[in-house]
Scaffold this motif. Structure first.
Motif, PDB file in Angstrom:
ATOM      1  N   ARG A  63       0.496  -0.792   0.015  1.00  0.00           N
ATOM      2  CA  ARG A  63       0.315  -0.168  -0.126  1.00  0.00           C
ATOM      3  C   ARG A  63       0.668   0.743   0.184  1.00  0.00           C
ATOM      4  N   LEU A  64       1.863   0.972  -0.452  1.00  0.00           N
ATOM      5  CA  LEU A  64       2.459   1.986  -0.657  1.00  0.00           C
ATOM      6  C   LEU A  64       2.202   3.217  -1.741  1.00  0.00           C
ATOM      7  N   HIS A  65       2.008   2.494  -2.649  1.00  0.00           N
ATOM      8  CA  HIS A  65       1.174   4.196  -3.570  1.00  0.00           C
ATOM      9  C   HIS A  65       0.106   4.647  -3.101  1.00  0.00           C
ATOM     10  N   GLU A  66      -0.439   4.172  -1.843  1.00  0.00           N
ATOM     11  CA  GLU A  66      -1.532   4.971  -1.181  1.00  0.00           C
ATOM     12  C   GLU A  66      -1.130   6.873  -0.166  1.00  0.00           C
ATOM     13  N   THR A  67       0.153   6.897  -0.612  1.00  0.00           N
ATOM     14  CA  THR A  67       0.887   7.589   0.123  1.00  0.00           C
ATOM     15  C   THR A  67       2.276   8.054  -0.620  1.00  0.00           C
ATOM     16  N   SER A  68       2.285   9.655  -0.650  1.00  0.00           N
ATOM     17  CA  SER A  68       3.218  10.450  -1.430  1.00  0.00           C
ATOM     18  C   SER A  68       4.186  10.777  -0.494  1.00  0.00           C
ATOM     19  N   GLU A  69       4.002  10.151   0.447  1.00  0.00           N
ATOM     20  CA  GLU A  69       5.008  10.632   1.638  1.00  0.00           C
ATOM     21  C   GLU A  69       6.449   9.673   0.929  1.00  0.00           C
ATOM     22  N   PRO A  70       7.934   9.974   0.990  1.00  0.00           N
ATOM     23  CA  PRO A  70       8.492   8.441   1.256  1.00  0.00           C
ATOM     24  C   PRO A  70       8.653   7.590   2.333  1.00  0.00           C
ATOM     25  N   LYS A  71       8.733   6.063   2.007  1.00  0.00           N
ATOM     26  CA  LYS A  71       8.991   5.658   2.546  1.00  0.00           C
ATOM     27  C   LYS A  71      10.407   4.661   2.755  1.00  0.00           C
ATOM     28  N   LEU A  72      10.530   4.187   4.167  1.00  0.00           N
ATOM     29  CA  LEU A  72      11.814   3.930   4.356  1.00  0.00           C
ATOM     30  C   LEU A  72      12.049   2.333   3.905  1.00  0.00           C
ATOM     31  N   VAL A  73      12.011   1.905   3.110  1.00  0.00           N
ATOM     32  CA  VAL A  73      12.040   0.058   2.539  1.00  0.00           C
ATOM     33  C   VAL A  73      13.046  -0.487   3.033  1.00  0.00           C
ATOM     34  N   LEU A  74      12.746  -1.766   3.253  1.00  0.00           N
ATOM     35  CA  LEU A  74      14.031  -3.114   3.320  1.00  0.00           C
ATOM     36  C   LEU A  74      13.972  -3.842   2.160  1.00  0.00           C
ATOM     37  N   ASP A  75      15.288  -4.338   1.250  1.00  0.00           N
ATOM     38  CA  ASP A  75      14.864  -4.963   0.827  1.00  0.00           C
ATOM     39  C   ASP A  75      16.424  -6.044   0.724  1.00  0.00           C
ATOM     40  N   ILE A  76      15.281  -7.175   1.231  1.00  0.00           N
ATOM     41  CA  ILE A  76      15.957  -8.343   1.309  1.00  0.00           C
ATOM     42  C   ILE A  76      16.519  -9.885   0.400  1.00  0.00           C
ATOM     43  N   GLY A  91      20.059 -15.441   7.096  1.00  0.00           N
ATOM     44  CA  GLY A  91      19.908 -16.369   7.842  1.00  0.00           C
ATOM     45  C   GLY A  91      20.240 -15.983   9.205  1.00  0.00           C
ATOM     46  N   THR A  92      21.068 -15.021   9.842  1.00  0.00           N
ATOM     47  CA  THR A  92      22.155 -14.687  10.945  1.00  0.00           C
ATOM     48  C   THR A  92      21.100 -13.922  11.563  1.00  0.00           C
ATOM     49  N   GLY A  93      20.101 -13.299  11.197  1.00  0.00           N
ATOM     50  CA  GLY A  93      18.985 -12.279  11.610  1.00  0.00           C
ATOM     51  C   GLY A  93      19.405 -10.897  10.953  1.00  0.00           C
ATOM     52  N   LEU A  94      18.847  -9.738  10.882  1.00  0.00           N
ATOM     53  CA  LEU A  94      18.811  -9.047  10.194  1.00  0.00           C
ATOM     54  C   LEU A  94      19.665  -7.770  11.026  1.00  0.00           C
ATOM     55  N   PRO A  95      20.492  -6.788  10.900  1.00  0.00           N
ATOM     56  CA  PRO A  95      21.337  -6.170  12.223  1.00  0.00           C
ATOM     57  C   PRO A  95      20.896  -4.913  12.199  1.00  0.00           C
ATOM     58  N   PHE A  96      19.556  -4.572  12.443  1.00  0.00           N
ATOM     59  CA  PHE A  96      18.931  -2.826  12.762  1.00  0.00           C
ATOM     60  C   PHE A  96      18.307  -3.030  13.652  1.00  0.00           C
ATOM     61  N   ARG A  97      17.451  -1.237  13.823  1.00  0.00           N
ATOM     62  CA  ARG A  97      17.784  -1.456  15.094  1.00  0.00           C
ATOM     63  C   ARG A  97      16.441  -1.385  15.084  1.00  0.00           C
ATOM     64  N   PRO A  98      16.077  -1.554  16.487  1.00  0.00           N
ATOM     65  CA  PRO A  98      14.104  -1.784  16.524  1.00  0.00           C
ATOM     66  C   PRO A  98      12.954  -0.796  15.600  1.00  0.00           C
ATOM     67  N   ALA A  99      12.128  -1.088  14.994  1.00  0.00           N
ATOM     68  CA  ALA A  99      11.151  -0.407  14.723  1.00  0.00           C
ATOM     69  C   ALA A  99      11.898   1.476  13.396  1.00  0.00           C
ATOM     70  N   THR A 100      12.741   0.133  12.335  1.00  0.00           N
ATOM     71  CA  THR A 100      13.221   1.067  11.602  1.00  0.00           C
ATOM     72  C   THR A 100      13.087   1.365   9.992  1.00  0.00           C
ATOM     73  N   PHE A 101      12.266   0.449  10.436  1.00  0.00           N
ATOM     74  CA  PHE A 101      11.438   0.169   8.615  1.00  0.00           C
ATOM     75  C   PHE A 101      10.540   0.273   8.469  1.00  0.00           C
ATOM     76  N   ASP A 102       9.750   1.369   7.404  1.00  0.00           N
ATOM     77  CA  ASP A 102       8.282   1.284   6.866  1.00  0.00           C
ATOM     78  C   ASP A 102       7.661   0.029   6.264  1.00  0.00           C
ATOM     79  N   ALA A 103       8.216  -0.390   5.321  1.00  0.00           N
ATOM     80  CA  ALA A 103       7.844  -1.667   4.837  1.00  0.00           C
ATOM     81  C   ALA A 103       9.208  -2.430   4.231  1.00  0.00           C
ATOM     82  N   CYS A 104       8.820  -3.893   4.218  1.00  0.00           N
ATOM     83  CA  CYS A 104       9.867  -4.455   3.506  1.00  0.00           C
ATOM     84  C   CYS A 104       9.285  -5.299   2.164  1.00  0.00           C
ATOM     85  N   ILE A 105      10.568  -5.619   1.684  1.00  0.00           N
ATOM     86  CA  ILE A 105      10.300  -6.680   0.450  1.00  0.00           C
ATOM     87  C   ILE A 105      11.649  -7.326   0.123  1.00  0.00           C
TER      88      ILE A 105
END
Length: 211
Positions: free
Chosen positions: A44-57, A141-155
């Motif tokens: 639902r990123l197309h529903e907002t005009s604001e840039p979102k921070l997305v994690l691409d795994i 597979g070792t887990g994601l090394p980012f701070r909690p609640a960092t990303f608005d979405a993930c693909i």
């Protein structure tokens, strides 16, 4: 043709030759774009005009990131293949260098005119903005090394199935999947969504991922 996951570690399969082959394949580019655009709809990123921070795994050569940029979002990509990341980084640096060259000779009036040209019928106009992507060499597979609640979405496009295989000593698929999903939940903000597209090799893989 055997599945890539059966040939060994992803970082070995996607070597420099395979990475550039993948990135230059019109078929792969088309498939990647189609799946990424569908993922953006589901997020639902197309529903907002604001840039979102997305994690691409499993970002690979940055094909999905390119689509995210075109839609106006900021992204961070991680991948286990350094050669794939090298190709992605080359694209990012080319865009940044091009923007610096384009903006270098502009005065203030030129800049105002360029802003008007940036969006045309919902697409990027004549001025191509610098890349909004960043990259990290990492094994999901070792887990994601980012701070909690960092990303608005993930693909994640065509990557998750690698966690269903043991391609190195000590790799236990179930444990790697547990580390991945628990860390993914942690790094997403409250209410954020994740769209994970993958190709299960066996029915048991689907059950394992869904359980």
């Amino acid at each position: 043709m055997s599945r890539p996951e059966l040939t060994g570690h992803a970082s070995l399969f996607y070597n420099s030759k395979e990475a550039r082959k993948y990135d230059s394949s019109s078929r792969m580019i088309g498939v990647q774009r189609e799946i990424t655009e569908r993922a953006i709809e589901l997020l639902r990123l197309h529903e907002t005009s604001e840039p979102k921070l997305v994690l691409d795994i499993g970002c690979g050569s940055g094909l999905s990131g390119k689509v995210l940029e075109e839609k106006g979002h900021v992204w961070i990509g991680c991948d286990v293949s350094r050669d794939m990341l090298d190709v992605a980084n080359e694209r990012i640096e080319r865009k940044r260098k091009k923007e610096n060259n384009d903006m270098g000779g502009m005065d203030s009036e030129d800049e105002e005119e360029s802003e008007d040209e940036e969006m045309e019928d919902g697409e990027r106009g004549k001025v191509e903005l610098a890349s909004t992507g960043d990259l990290m060499h990492h094994d999901m597979g070792t887990g994601l090394p980012f701070r909690p609640a960092t990303f608005d979405a993930c693909i994640s496009i065509s990557a998750l199935q690698w966690l269903c295989y043991s391609n190195a000593k000590g790799q236990i698929p179930k444990k790697r999947l547990m580390r991945f999903f628990s860390s993914l939940y942690r790094v997403l903000r409250r209410g954020a969504r994740a769209v994970l597209q993958f190709y299960p090799g066996k029915n048991i893989h689907m059950y394992t991922l869904m359980s």
